[in-house]
Design an enzyme around this catalytic site. Structure first.
Site, PDB file in Angstrom:
ATOM      1  N   LYS A   9      -4.730   0.455  -0.329  1.00  0.00           N
ATOM      2  CA  LYS A   9      -4.315  -0.825   0.256  1.00  0.00           C
ATOM      3  C   LYS A   9      -4.517  -0.843   1.775  1.00  0.00           C
ATOM      4  O   LYS A   9      -4.753   0.215   2.392  1.00  0.00           O
ATOM      5  CB  LYS A   9      -2.849  -1.080  -0.115  1.00  0.00           C
ATOM      6  CG  LYS A   9      -2.633  -1.343  -1.608  1.00  0.00           C
ATOM      7  CD  LYS A   9      -1.165  -1.628  -1.904  1.00  0.00           C
ATOM      8  CE  LYS A   9      -0.962  -1.993  -3.371  1.00  0.00           C
ATOM      9  NZ  LYS A   9       0.478  -2.249  -3.662  1.00  0.00           N
ATOM     10  N   TYR A  49      -3.390 -10.872  -7.901  1.00  0.00           N
ATOM     11  CA  TYR A  49      -1.955 -10.679  -8.158  1.00  0.00           C
ATOM     12  C   TYR A  49      -1.321 -11.907  -8.827  1.00  0.00           C
ATOM     13  O   TYR A  49      -0.108 -12.119  -8.702  1.00  0.00           O
ATOM     14  CB  TYR A  49      -1.234 -10.337  -6.856  1.00  0.00           C
ATOM     15  CG  TYR A  49      -1.301  -8.861  -6.494  1.00  0.00           C
ATOM     16  CD1 TYR A  49      -0.755  -7.885  -7.330  1.00  0.00           C
ATOM     17  CD2 TYR A  49      -1.887  -8.436  -5.304  1.00  0.00           C
ATOM     18  CE1 TYR A  49      -0.793  -6.538  -6.997  1.00  0.00           C
ATOM     19  CE2 TYR A  49      -1.934  -7.073  -4.967  1.00  0.00           C
ATOM     20  CZ  TYR A  49      -1.381  -6.134  -5.826  1.00  0.00           C
ATOM     21  OH  TYR A  49      -1.413  -4.794  -5.498  1.00  0.00           O
ATOM     22  N   PHE A  57       8.505 -12.010  -3.618  1.00  0.00           N
ATOM     23  CA  PHE A  57       7.703 -11.211  -2.684  1.00  0.00           C
ATOM     24  C   PHE A  57       6.226 -11.617  -2.656  1.00  0.00           C
ATOM     25  O   PHE A  57       5.443 -11.031  -1.915  1.00  0.00           O
ATOM     26  CB  PHE A  57       7.839  -9.709  -2.993  1.00  0.00           C
ATOM     27  CG  PHE A  57       7.381  -9.281  -4.375  1.00  0.00           C
ATOM     28  CD1 PHE A  57       6.032  -9.092  -4.666  1.00  0.00           C
ATOM     29  CD2 PHE A  57       8.307  -9.052  -5.392  1.00  0.00           C
ATOM     30  CE1 PHE A  57       5.606  -8.682  -5.924  1.00  0.00           C
ATOM     31  CE2 PHE A  57       7.894  -8.650  -6.662  1.00  0.00           C
ATOM     32  CZ  PHE A  57       6.530  -8.463  -6.920  1.00  0.00           C
ATOM     33  N   ARG A  85      -0.749   6.235 -12.966  1.00  0.00           N
ATOM     34  CA  ARG A  85       0.584   5.698 -12.627  1.00  0.00           C
ATOM     35  C   ARG A  85       1.554   6.850 -12.368  1.00  0.00           C
ATOM     36  O   ARG A  85       2.416   6.766 -11.496  1.00  0.00           O
ATOM     37  CB  ARG A  85       1.116   4.810 -13.763  1.00  0.00           C
ATOM     38  CG  ARG A  85       0.307   3.547 -14.034  1.00  0.00           C
ATOM     39  CD  ARG A  85       0.475   2.481 -12.994  1.00  0.00           C
ATOM     40  NE  ARG A  85       1.819   2.030 -12.805  1.00  0.00           N
ATOM     41  CZ  ARG A  85       2.142   0.905 -12.157  1.00  0.00           C
ATOM     42  NH1 ARG A  85       1.206   0.111 -11.650  1.00  0.00           N
ATOM     43  NH2 ARG A  85       3.394   0.562 -11.983  1.00  0.00           N
ATOM     44  N   THR A  91       6.876   2.131  -7.648  1.00  0.00           N
ATOM     45  CA  THR A  91       6.492   1.102  -6.673  1.00  0.00           C
ATOM     46  C   THR A  91       7.208   1.315  -5.339  1.00  0.00           C
ATOM     47  O   THR A  91       6.593   1.244  -4.274  1.00  0.00           O
ATOM     48  CB  THR A  91       6.859  -0.294  -7.232  1.00  0.00           C
ATOM     49  OG1 THR A  91       6.325  -0.402  -8.549  1.00  0.00           O
ATOM     50  CG2 THR A  91       6.310  -1.398  -6.360  1.00  0.00           C
ATOM     51  N   ARG A 102       2.896   8.060  -3.500  1.00  0.00           N
ATOM     52  CA  ARG A 102       3.753   7.120  -2.762  1.00  0.00           C
ATOM     53  C   ARG A 102       4.925   7.851  -2.102  1.00  0.00           C
ATOM     54  O   ARG A 102       5.314   7.516  -0.989  1.00  0.00           O
ATOM     55  CB  ARG A 102       4.227   6.011  -3.700  1.00  0.00           C
ATOM     56  CG  ARG A 102       3.136   4.954  -3.948  1.00  0.00           C
ATOM     57  CD  ARG A 102       3.474   4.067  -5.117  1.00  0.00           C
ATOM     58  NE  ARG A 102       2.657   2.847  -5.175  1.00  0.00           N
ATOM     59  CZ  ARG A 102       2.626   2.035  -6.223  1.00  0.00           C
ATOM     60  NH1 ARG A 102       3.359   2.308  -7.298  1.00  0.00           N
ATOM     61  NH2 ARG A 102       1.866   0.956  -6.215  1.00  0.00           N
ATOM     62  N   ASN A 112       2.977   0.292   0.122  1.00  0.00           N
ATOM     63  CA  ASN A 112       3.099   1.515  -0.690  1.00  0.00           C
ATOM     64  C   ASN A 112       1.736   2.161  -0.960  1.00  0.00           C
ATOM     65  O   ASN A 112       1.548   2.881  -1.925  1.00  0.00           O
ATOM     66  CB  ASN A 112       3.870   1.214  -1.979  1.00  0.00           C
ATOM     67  CG  ASN A 112       3.216   0.130  -2.814  1.00  0.00           C
ATOM     68  OD1 ASN A 112       2.118  -0.317  -2.505  1.00  0.00           O
ATOM     69  ND2 ASN A 112       3.869  -0.283  -3.878  1.00  0.00           N
ATOM     70  N   HIS A 115      -2.664   0.846  -5.225  1.00  0.00           N
ATOM     71  CA  HIS A 115      -2.482   0.101  -6.476  1.00  0.00           C
ATOM     72  C   HIS A 115      -3.038   0.924  -7.628  1.00  0.00           C
ATOM     73  O   HIS A 115      -4.034   1.635  -7.460  1.00  0.00           O
ATOM     74  CB  HIS A 115      -3.251  -1.227  -6.412  1.00  0.00           C
ATOM     75  CG  HIS A 115      -3.358  -1.917  -7.748  1.00  0.00           C
ATOM     76  ND1 HIS A 115      -2.347  -2.698  -8.258  1.00  0.00           N
ATOM     77  CD2 HIS A 115      -4.333  -1.893  -8.699  1.00  0.00           C
ATOM     78  CE1 HIS A 115      -2.703  -3.135  -9.465  1.00  0.00           C
ATOM     79  NE2 HIS A 115      -3.906  -2.666  -9.756  1.00  0.00           N
ATOM     80  N   GLU A 126      -9.233  -5.731 -14.094  1.00  0.00           N
ATOM     81  CA  GLU A 126      -9.215  -5.448 -12.655  1.00  0.00           C
ATOM     82  C   GLU A 126     -10.509  -4.771 -12.199  1.00  0.00           C
ATOM     83  O   GLU A 126     -10.980  -5.017 -11.088  1.00  0.00           O
ATOM     84  CB  GLU A 126      -7.993  -4.581 -12.315  1.00  0.00           C
ATOM     85  CG  GLU A 126      -6.685  -5.341 -12.480  1.00  0.00           C
ATOM     86  CD  GLU A 126      -5.438  -4.495 -12.228  1.00  0.00           C
ATOM     87  OE1 GLU A 126      -4.338  -5.051 -12.317  1.00  0.00           O
ATOM     88  OE2 GLU A 126      -5.565  -3.285 -11.950  1.00  0.00           O
TER      89      GLU A 126
HETATM   90  N1  UDP Z   1       5.971  -5.517  -4.123  1.00  0.00           N
HETATM   91  C1  UDP Z   1       6.786  -5.924  -3.083  1.00  0.00           C
HETATM   92  N2  UDP Z   1       8.139  -6.051  -3.324  1.00  0.00           N
HETATM   93  C2  UDP Z   1       8.694  -5.777  -4.530  1.00  0.00           C
HETATM   94  C3  UDP Z   1       7.854  -5.372  -5.583  1.00  0.00           C
HETATM   95  C4  UDP Z   1       6.506  -5.251  -5.344  1.00  0.00           C
HETATM   96  O1  UDP Z   1       6.318  -6.188  -1.983  1.00  0.00           O
HETATM   97  O2  UDP Z   1       9.934  -5.895  -4.677  1.00  0.00           O
HETATM   98  C5  UDP Z   1       4.516  -5.372  -3.887  1.00  0.00           C
HETATM   99  C6  UDP Z   1       4.054  -3.910  -3.791  1.00  0.00           C
HETATM  100  O3  UDP Z   1       2.991  -3.817  -2.840  1.00  0.00           O
HETATM  101  C7  UDP Z   1       3.589  -3.648  -5.195  1.00  0.00           C
HETATM  102  C8  UDP Z   1       2.931  -4.984  -5.563  1.00  0.00           C
HETATM  103  O4  UDP Z   1       3.796  -5.954  -4.970  1.00  0.00           O
HETATM  104  O5  UDP Z   1       2.714  -2.544  -5.284  1.00  0.00           O
HETATM  105  C9  UDP Z   1       2.791  -5.258  -7.049  1.00  0.00           C
HETATM  106  O6  UDP Z   1       4.047  -5.101  -7.659  1.00  0.00           O
HETATM  107  P1  UDP Z   1       4.188  -4.314  -9.039  1.00  0.00           P
HETATM  108  O7  UDP Z   1       5.568  -4.563  -9.552  1.00  0.00           O
HETATM  109  O8  UDP Z   1       3.045  -4.667  -9.930  1.00  0.00           O
HETATM  110  O9  UDP Z   1       4.133  -2.783  -8.579  1.00  0.00           O
HETATM  111  P2  UDP Z   1       3.011  -1.658  -8.830  1.00  0.00           P
HETATM  112  O10 UDP Z   1       2.367  -1.936 -10.159  1.00  0.00           O
HETATM  113  O11 UDP Z   1       2.046  -1.734  -7.664  1.00  0.00           O
HETATM  114  O12 UDP Z   1       3.776  -0.363  -8.817  1.00  0.00           O
HETATM  115 MG    MG Z   2       1.547  -3.673 -10.920  1.00  0.00          MG
END
Ligand code: UDP
Ligand code: MG
Length: 138
Positions: A9, A49, A57, A85, A91, A102, A112, A115, A126
């Site tokens: 990112k 997204y 958010f 993952r 996250t 992370r 974070n 992705h 994707e």
């Molecule tokens: N995000 C955020 N606030 C939150 C949750 C997610 O800013 O409370 C952002 C963060 O950059 C995250 C992305 O949105 O990686 C996508 O969220 P997701 O729940 O899909 O998390 P991921 O799959 O990336 O772990």
């Molecule tokens: Mg996600």
């Protein structure tokens, strides 16, 4: 073997953690089939997204993801989606397990650094979002 999509990112690129992140990913047995540096515009980030459109958010996430270049990459490994993952961690870096990417490098739940696709179905979509089939070296 399975494929997944990762994105280093904008915070990862800005903080010059690209090399460390790729080294970490390769050390865990992933092969990098494709990568490139791109700067997403707002419609592209919103499309990527789209599943989070209703979240509080969302707007901040789009501003963050369009704030600078990022590096999408296609990774290959057995069980690539779940394995990836696992090595990136939760996250929110505060909740991520020790030794995950992370936990090691991310600043907060938004910034974070990385992705990772969350299912094989989404990985396929994707990957196609960033890479035409002709660019994928198998
Ligand atoms: N995000 C955020 N606030 C939150 C949750 C997610 O800013 O409370 C952002 C963060 O950059 C995250 C992305 O949105 O990686 C996508 O969220 P997701 O729940 O899909 O998390 P991921 O799959 O990336 O772990
Ligand atoms: Mg996600």
């Amino acid at each position: 073997m399975d494929l997944t999509l990762a994105i280093l990112k904008p915070d990862c690129v800005r903080r010059k953690l690209t090399g460390k992140a790729i080294d970490f990913i390769e050390s865990k047995g992933f092969k990098t089939l494709c990568m490139k540096k791109v700067k997403l515009d707002r419609p592209q980030a919103e499309a990527f997204y789209a599943v989070h459109k209703s979240k509080n958010f969302f707007n901040d996430l789009i501003l963050f993801m369009t704030s600078g270049p990022c590096i999408p990459m296609v990774l290959q490994k057995e069980e690539a989606v779940t394995e990836f993952r696992e090595i990136i961690g939760a996250t929110d870096p505060k909740k991520a397990k020790e030794g995950t990417l992370r936990k090691l490098y991310a600043d907060n739940v938004q910034e974070n650094i990385i992705h990772g696709s969350d299912s094989m179905e989404n990985a396929k979509k994707e990957i196609a979002f960033f890479f035409p089939l002709t660019e994928i070296i198998s």
